[in-house]
Design a protein around this motif. Structure first.
Motif, PDB file in Angstrom:
ATOM      1  N   MET A 158      40.022  42.748 -14.918  1.00  0.00           N
ATOM      2  CA  MET A 158      40.271  43.841 -13.974  1.00  0.00           C
ATOM      3  C   MET A 158      40.541  45.172 -14.679  1.00  0.00           C
ATOM      4  O   MET A 158      40.833  46.170 -14.038  1.00  0.00           O
ATOM      5  CB  MET A 158      41.451  43.490 -13.067  1.00  0.00           C
ATOM      6  N   ARG A 159      40.449  45.197 -15.993  1.00  0.00           N
ATOM      7  CA  ARG A 159      40.672  46.423 -16.757  1.00  0.00           C
ATOM      8  C   ARG A 159      39.340  47.101 -17.059  1.00  0.00           C
ATOM      9  O   ARG A 159      38.979  47.304 -18.207  1.00  0.00           O
ATOM     10  CB  ARG A 159      41.372  46.110 -18.071  1.00  0.00           C
ATOM     11  N   GLN A 160      38.638  47.485 -16.048  1.00  0.00           N
ATOM     12  CA  GLN A 160      37.303  48.048 -16.225  1.00  0.00           C
ATOM     13  C   GLN A 160      37.370  49.385 -16.960  1.00  0.00           C
ATOM     14  O   GLN A 160      38.080  50.298 -16.553  1.00  0.00           O
ATOM     15  CB  GLN A 160      36.636  48.237 -14.872  1.00  0.00           C
ATOM     16  N   GLY A 161      36.625  49.460 -18.049  1.00  0.00           N
ATOM     17  CA  GLY A 161      36.528  50.701 -18.805  1.00  0.00           C
ATOM     18  C   GLY A 161      37.705  50.983 -19.712  1.00  0.00           C
ATOM     19  O   GLY A 161      37.771  52.036 -20.318  1.00  0.00           O
ATOM     20  N   ILE A 162      38.629  50.057 -19.838  1.00  0.00           N
ATOM     21  CA  ILE A 162      39.792  50.260 -20.698  1.00  0.00           C
ATOM     22  C   ILE A 162      39.545  49.551 -22.019  1.00  0.00           C
ATOM     23  O   ILE A 162      39.077  48.427 -22.068  1.00  0.00           O
ATOM     24  CB  ILE A 162      41.068  49.706 -20.034  1.00  0.00           C
ATOM     25  N   ASP A 163      39.884  50.249 -23.101  1.00  0.00           N
ATOM     26  CA  ASP A 163      39.724  49.674 -24.430  1.00  0.00           C
ATOM     27  C   ASP A 163      40.672  48.482 -24.580  1.00  0.00           C
ATOM     28  O   ASP A 163      41.882  48.627 -24.415  1.00  0.00           O
ATOM     29  CB  ASP A 163      40.037  50.736 -25.478  1.00  0.00           C
ATOM     30  N   GLU A 164      40.157  47.314 -24.863  1.00  0.00           N
ATOM     31  CA  GLU A 164      40.963  46.102 -24.973  1.00  0.00           C
ATOM     32  C   GLU A 164      41.986  46.187 -26.109  1.00  0.00           C
ATOM     33  O   GLU A 164      42.999  45.512 -26.092  1.00  0.00           O
ATOM     34  CB  GLU A 164      40.071  44.878 -25.191  1.00  0.00           C
ATOM     35  N   ARG A 165      41.739  47.022 -27.102  1.00  0.00           N
ATOM     36  CA  ARG A 165      42.690  47.143 -28.204  1.00  0.00           C
ATOM     37  C   ARG A 165      43.865  48.036 -27.838  1.00  0.00           C
ATOM     38  O   ARG A 165      44.873  48.042 -28.512  1.00  0.00           O
ATOM     39  CB  ARG A 165      41.984  47.687 -29.446  1.00  0.00           C
ATOM     40  N   ASP A 166      43.744  48.812 -26.765  1.00  0.00           N
ATOM     41  CA  ASP A 166      44.823  49.699 -26.328  1.00  0.00           C
ATOM     42  C   ASP A 166      45.698  48.948 -25.338  1.00  0.00           C
ATOM     43  O   ASP A 166      45.484  48.971 -24.140  1.00  0.00           O
ATOM     44  CB  ASP A 166      44.244  50.965 -25.691  1.00  0.00           C
ATOM     45  N   HIS A 167      46.726  48.282 -25.860  1.00  0.00           N
ATOM     46  CA  HIS A 167      47.582  47.452 -25.016  1.00  0.00           C
ATOM     47  C   HIS A 167      48.475  48.273 -24.105  1.00  0.00           C
ATOM     48  O   HIS A 167      49.103  47.743 -23.216  1.00  0.00           O
ATOM     49  CB  HIS A 167      48.431  46.525 -25.879  1.00  0.00           C
ATOM     50  N   GLU A 168      48.565  49.565 -24.317  1.00  0.00           N
ATOM     51  CA  GLU A 168      49.386  50.403 -23.451  1.00  0.00           C
ATOM     52  C   GLU A 168      48.754  50.539 -22.068  1.00  0.00           C
ATOM     53  O   GLU A 168      49.405  50.960 -21.128  1.00  0.00           O
ATOM     54  CB  GLU A 168      49.553  51.791 -24.072  1.00  0.00           C
ATOM     55  N   GLN A 169      47.508  50.173 -21.890  1.00  0.00           N
ATOM     56  CA  GLN A 169      46.794  50.347 -20.634  1.00  0.00           C
ATOM     57  C   GLN A 169      46.663  49.062 -19.819  1.00  0.00           C
ATOM     58  O   GLN A 169      45.921  49.035 -18.862  1.00  0.00           O
ATOM     59  CB  GLN A 169      45.390  50.907 -20.906  1.00  0.00           C
ATOM     60  N   ASP A 170      47.367  48.012 -20.170  1.00  0.00           N
ATOM     61  CA  ASP A 170      47.186  46.756 -19.437  1.00  0.00           C
ATOM     62  C   ASP A 170      48.194  46.566 -18.310  1.00  0.00           C
ATOM     63  O   ASP A 170      48.306  45.492 -17.754  1.00  0.00           O
ATOM     64  CB  ASP A 170      47.189  45.561 -20.382  1.00  0.00           C
ATOM     65  N   PHE A 171      48.907  47.635 -17.941  1.00  0.00           N
ATOM     66  CA  PHE A 171      49.843  47.543 -16.834  1.00  0.00           C
ATOM     67  C   PHE A 171      49.942  48.886 -16.115  1.00  0.00           C
ATOM     68  O   PHE A 171      49.559  49.919 -16.645  1.00  0.00           O
ATOM     69  CB  PHE A 171      51.237  47.115 -17.306  1.00  0.00           C
ATOM     70  N   THR A 172      50.450  48.843 -14.892  1.00  0.00           N
ATOM     71  CA  THR A 172      50.706  50.032 -14.098  1.00  0.00           C
ATOM     72  C   THR A 172      52.126  49.928 -13.562  1.00  0.00           C
ATOM     73  O   THR A 172      52.534  48.868 -13.084  1.00  0.00           O
ATOM     74  CB  THR A 172      49.720  50.132 -12.911  1.00  0.00           C
ATOM     75  N   VAL A 173      52.877  51.035 -13.637  1.00  0.00           N
ATOM     76  CA  VAL A 173      54.238  51.059 -13.107  1.00  0.00           C
ATOM     77  C   VAL A 173      54.197  51.820 -11.778  1.00  0.00           C
ATOM     78  O   VAL A 173      53.748  52.952 -11.712  1.00  0.00           O
ATOM     79  CB  VAL A 173      55.208  51.751 -14.079  1.00  0.00           C
ATOM     80  N   VAL A 174      54.659  51.153 -10.713  1.00  0.00           N
ATOM     81  CA  VAL A 174      54.647  51.745  -9.367  1.00  0.00           C
ATOM     82  C   VAL A 174      56.102  51.942  -8.920  1.00  0.00           C
ATOM     83  O   VAL A 174      56.868  50.978  -8.864  1.00  0.00           O
ATOM     84  CB  VAL A 174      53.919  50.812  -8.374  1.00  0.00           C
ATOM     85  N   PRO A 175      56.490  53.197  -8.615  1.00  0.00           N
ATOM     86  CA  PRO A 175      57.858  53.408  -8.135  1.00  0.00           C
ATOM     87  C   PRO A 175      58.025  52.832  -6.723  1.00  0.00           C
ATOM     88  O   PRO A 175      57.105  52.881  -5.910  1.00  0.00           O
ATOM     89  CB  PRO A 175      58.015  54.926  -8.129  1.00  0.00           C
ATOM     90  N   LEU A 176      59.196  52.278  -6.454  1.00  0.00           N
ATOM     91  CA  LEU A 176      59.502  51.711  -5.139  1.00  0.00           C
ATOM     92  C   LEU A 176      60.347  52.687  -4.334  1.00  0.00           C
ATOM     93  O   LEU A 176      61.193  53.385  -4.877  1.00  0.00           O
ATOM     94  CB  LEU A 176      60.251  50.390  -5.287  1.00  0.00           C
ATOM     95  N   LYS A 177      60.110  52.737  -3.028  1.00  0.00           N
ATOM     96  CA  LYS A 177      60.907  53.594  -2.157  1.00  0.00           C
ATOM     97  C   LYS A 177      62.229  52.924  -1.835  1.00  0.00           C
ATOM     98  O   LYS A 177      62.324  51.709  -1.795  1.00  0.00           O
ATOM     99  CB  LYS A 177      60.151  53.891  -0.873  1.00  0.00           C
ATOM    100  N   ASP A 178      63.229  53.734  -1.545  1.00  0.00           N
ATOM    101  CA  ASP A 178      64.548  53.194  -1.160  1.00  0.00           C
ATOM    102  C   ASP A 178      64.543  52.618   0.207  1.00  0.00           C
ATOM    103  O   ASP A 178      63.947  52.988   1.118  1.00  0.00           O
ATOM    104  CB  ASP A 178      65.612  54.290  -1.244  1.00  0.00           C
TER     105      ASP A 178
END
Length: 68
Positions: A48-68
């Motif tokens: 599911m990491r389309q177009g992301i460099d596999e060696r760049d491990h900083e791109q294998d996650f997304t942080v989503v803020p949660l509402k209160d």
């Protein structure tokens, strides 16, 4: 104790020994963020990491803020 009892005991001790020898994270795994009560961390599998460099491990996650 019969042979089956010894085998069960040996498997149990090996399992417990494996759990006790876990030393925590190492390398990049220690730097990964965890979800908490303010943010949800979504880990993307490799397919599911389309177009992301596999060696760049900083791109294998997304942080989503949660509402209160």
């Amino acid at each position: 104790m019969n042979l089956r009892g010894y085998v069960i005991l040996l498997v149990l001790l090996a399992t417990l020994g494996g759990c006790a020898s876990h030393s925590g994270c190492s390398g990049y795994a220690c730097k990964r963020p965890d979800s908490n009560d303010r943010e949800l961390v979504i880990w993307w599998p490799a397919d599911m990491r389309q177009g992301i460099d596999e060696r760049d491990h900083e791109q294998d996650f997304t942080v989503v803020p949660l509402k209160d």
